[in-house]
Write a protein that holds these residues in place. Sequence first.
Motif, PDB file in Angstrom:
ATOM      1  N   LEU A 193       1.357   9.147  -6.046  1.00 28.95           N
ATOM      2  CA  LEU A 193       1.796  10.500  -5.737  1.00 28.95           C
ATOM      3  C   LEU A 193       2.809  10.991  -6.768  1.00 28.95           C
ATOM      4  N   PHE A 194       3.714  10.111  -7.177  1.00 30.84           N
ATOM      5  CA  PHE A 194       4.703  10.456  -8.194  1.00 30.84           C
ATOM      6  C   PHE A 194       4.021  10.770  -9.524  1.00 30.84           C
ATOM      7  N   LYS A 195       3.048   9.976  -9.940  1.00 33.14           N
ATOM      8  CA  LYS A 195       2.328  10.231 -11.191  1.00 33.14           C
ATOM      9  C   LYS A 195       1.577  11.553 -11.126  1.00 33.14           C
ATOM     10  N   TYR A 196       0.975  11.856  -9.986  1.00 35.76           N
ATOM     11  CA  TYR A 196       0.277  13.126  -9.820  1.00 35.76           C
ATOM     12  C   TYR A 196       1.251  14.291  -9.932  1.00 35.76           C
ATOM     13  N   TRP A 197       2.415  14.166  -9.336  1.00 31.37           N
ATOM     14  CA  TRP A 197       3.417  15.222  -9.386  1.00 31.37           C
ATOM     15  C   TRP A 197       3.884  15.444 -10.824  1.00 31.37           C
ATOM     16  N   GLU A 198       4.098  14.364 -11.602  1.00 35.51           N
ATOM     17  CA  GLU A 198       4.495  14.510 -13.002  1.00 35.51           C
ATOM     18  C   GLU A 198       3.421  15.234 -13.801  1.00 35.51           C
ATOM     19  N   THR A 199       2.164  14.879 -13.581  1.00 38.29           N
ATOM     20  CA  THR A 199       1.063  15.535 -14.275  1.00 38.29           C
ATOM     21  C   THR A 199       1.016  17.017 -13.926  1.00 38.29           C
ATOM     22  N   PHE A 200       1.207  17.331 -12.673  1.00 37.77           N
ATOM     23  CA  PHE A 200       1.208  18.725 -12.232  1.00 37.77           C
ATOM     24  C   PHE A 200       2.342  19.501 -12.894  1.00 37.77           C
ATOM     25  N   GLN A 201       3.536  18.926 -12.951  1.00 38.99           N
ATOM     26  CA  GLN A 201       4.671  19.594 -13.573  1.00 38.99           C
ATOM     27  C   GLN A 201       4.425  19.809 -15.064  1.00 38.99           C
ATOM     28  N   LEU A 240       0.819  -1.214   0.000  1.00 35.27           N
ATOM     29  CA  LEU A 240       0.000   0.000   0.000  1.00 35.27           C
ATOM     30  C   LEU A 240       0.851   1.262   0.000  1.00 35.27           C
ATOM     31  N   VAL A 241       1.936   1.252   0.752  1.00 32.43           N
ATOM     32  CA  VAL A 241       2.841   2.406   0.782  1.00 32.43           C
ATOM     33  C   VAL A 241       3.488   2.609  -0.589  1.00 32.43           C
ATOM     34  N   LEU A 242       3.931   1.532  -1.215  1.00 28.59           N
ATOM     35  CA  LEU A 242       4.545   1.641  -2.543  1.00 28.59           C
ATOM     36  C   LEU A 242       3.525   2.126  -3.572  1.00 28.59           C
ATOM     37  N   PHE A 243       2.328   1.593  -3.513  1.00 28.07           N
ATOM     38  CA  PHE A 243       1.284   2.024  -4.437  1.00 28.07           C
ATOM     39  C   PHE A 243       0.958   3.510  -4.239  1.00 28.07           C
ATOM     40  N   GLY A 244       0.834   3.929  -2.995  1.00 31.68           N
ATOM     41  CA  GLY A 244       0.566   5.342  -2.699  1.00 31.68           C
ATOM     42  C   GLY A 244       1.692   6.246  -3.176  1.00 31.68           C
ATOM     43  N   GLY A 245       2.920   5.802  -2.993  1.00 31.95           N
ATOM     44  CA  GLY A 245       4.066   6.579  -3.471  1.00 31.95           C
ATOM     45  C   GLY A 245       4.069   6.701  -4.986  1.00 31.95           C
ATOM     46  N   TRP A 246       3.733   5.603  -5.665  1.00 26.54           N
ATOM     47  CA  TRP A 246       3.685   5.621  -7.119  1.00 26.54           C
ATOM     48  C   TRP A 246       2.589   6.569  -7.614  1.00 26.54           C
TER      49      TRP A 246
END
Length: 131
Positions: free
Chosen positions: A20-28, A12-18
């Motif tokens: 979050l990373f995808k959201y950050w890329e989309t935001f950038q 669950l932690v790894l999935f949440g981190g992934w």
Amino acid sequence: MTKLISILILALVLFGGWELFKYWETFQEQKQNEKAAQVSNPDQLPGLPYQLEPSLNAAEQQGPAALRKWLAAYSNVIQDPRKAWIELDYCTMIAREDPHEAKRIFATVKKRTNPSSPVWPRIQELSGAFD
């Protein structure tokens, strides 16, 4: 049983981190696109000497043939991003009369323009018609 719970928590932690990373890329990416889309006046783009502005305006008003001659005469003097914008204008002018030439010019502009360029949103907009 505790090993199973530990593995589940780790997954669950790894999935949440992934996610979050995808959201950050989309935001950038959105941030870059907004910055590039701020071209409100293409006449303000750098790359065209101010002495050539009147002749460019006259060539654009006279039509595609005059703009083609103008580009042939001054293409070595003007630079991107303004050169790319002018060539995209030319592509849209000749799209009906000579679609193959328009696609060729569009492909060269797209190849040399990077996504951080202020012209990139226009390239993305026109890519459906010329790709």
